[in-house]
Design an enzyme around this catalytic site. Structure first.
Site, short mmCIF file in Angstrom:
data_model
loop_
_atom_site.label_atom_id
_atom_site.label_comp_id
_atom_site.label_asym_id
_atom_site.label_seq_id
_atom_site.Cartn_x
_atom_site.Cartn_y
_atom_site.Cartn_z
CG HIS A 101 53.65 42.68 42.62
ND1 HIS A 101 53.35 44.02 42.64
CD2 HIS A 101 52.46 42.02 42.60
CE1 HIS A 101 52.03 44.17 42.62
NE2 HIS A 101 51.47 42.97 42.60
CG HIS B 279 49.79 39.97 35.00
ND1 HIS B 279 48.89 39.15 35.64
CD2 HIS B 279 49.57 41.21 35.48
CE1 HIS B 279 48.14 39.88 36.46
NE2 HIS B 279 48.54 41.13 36.40
#
Length: 177
Positions: free
Chosen positions: A39, A123
Site C-alpha cells: 500500500h 512509496h
C-alpha cells in the site's frame, strides 16, 4: 476500552502488486511484504479509542476529489542509525496524490489528531530490514529502473494494523470513493 491502530492508504491494483512481488528476492534476511500488505500510506494515525475512531471516519467521509493517475518508478530505502531499515518502490509524486494526502491530513486534524510531523514520501514498502539483513546495494542497482503500469486512484481506505511477532497484519476496514 478497546483501541485500534489505524492508517489511511491507497492500495495498488493486483497487476501492480504482482509486478512488485516479482522484485522481492535477493536480500538475505529481508522481511518481504505479503501481497495483502502492499500500500501507499497517506497518513499513519496510530492507536485510537472508539470515540476518536468514529470522529476519524466522519472526517474522512468529507474528503472528496476526482480520480487521478498513480505511477511507480524506481526504488529507494530508508535509513536509521548506520543501517538501512526498509526498501521500497518509489511512487512518482503528482499533484493529485499530494492533494489527496493534504486533504486526508486536514481531515485527521479536524477529527482531533495532532499534525503529522514527518515529510510525506510516497512509496510502497517492499521489505523491512534489520541488523542481520544483507547489504542492499546490488538489489537497488538491479531494480533502480522499476516501472509499473500507471493506474487510476479512485478510492482510498482506512486500515487497521495488528502487530504480531511475525510482523504487522493489515485489514481494510472502510473504503472511501
Amino acid at each position: 476500552m478497546s483501541r485500534r491502530r489505524l492508517f489511511v492508504a491507497l492500495r495498488p491494483p493486483a497487476e501492480v502488486c504482482e509486478a512488485l512481488l516479482d522484485t522481492m528476492e535477493g536480500v538475505a534476511g529481508a522481511r518481504w511484504q505479503d501481497a495483502d500488505n502492499l500500500h501507499i500510506t497517506l497518513r499513519f494515525i496510530g492507536e485510537v479509542d472508539r470515540h476518536m475512531y468514529a470522529d476519524i471516519l466522519t472526517a474522512l467521509e468529507s474528503v472528496a476529489m476526482p480520480p487521478f493517475p498513480v505511477e511507480i518508478s524506481g526504488v529507494g530505502h530508508f535509513e536509521g542509525k548506520r543501517r538501512s531499515t526498509a526498501i521500497w518502490a518509489r511512487v512518482t509524486p503528482s499533484p493529485g496524490l499530494a492533494q489527496l494526502q493534504h486533504r486526508i491530513e486536514m481531515a485527521c486534524r479536524l477529527a482531533g489528531l495532532p499534525p503529522e510531523t514527518r515529510k510525506f514520501v510516497p512509496h510502497v514498502t517492499l521489505a523491512r530490514l534489520n541488523s542481520g539483513s544483507a547489504p542492499i546495494g546490488e538489489w537497488l542497482a538491479a531494480h533502480g529502473r522499476l516501472s509499473c503500469t500507471p493506474w487510476l486512484a479512485e478510492s482510498f481506505a482506512l486500515y487497521e494494523s495488528d502487530l504480531t511477532p511475525n510482523g504487522a497484519i493489515y485489514r481494510e476496514i472502510h473504503q472511501f470513493p
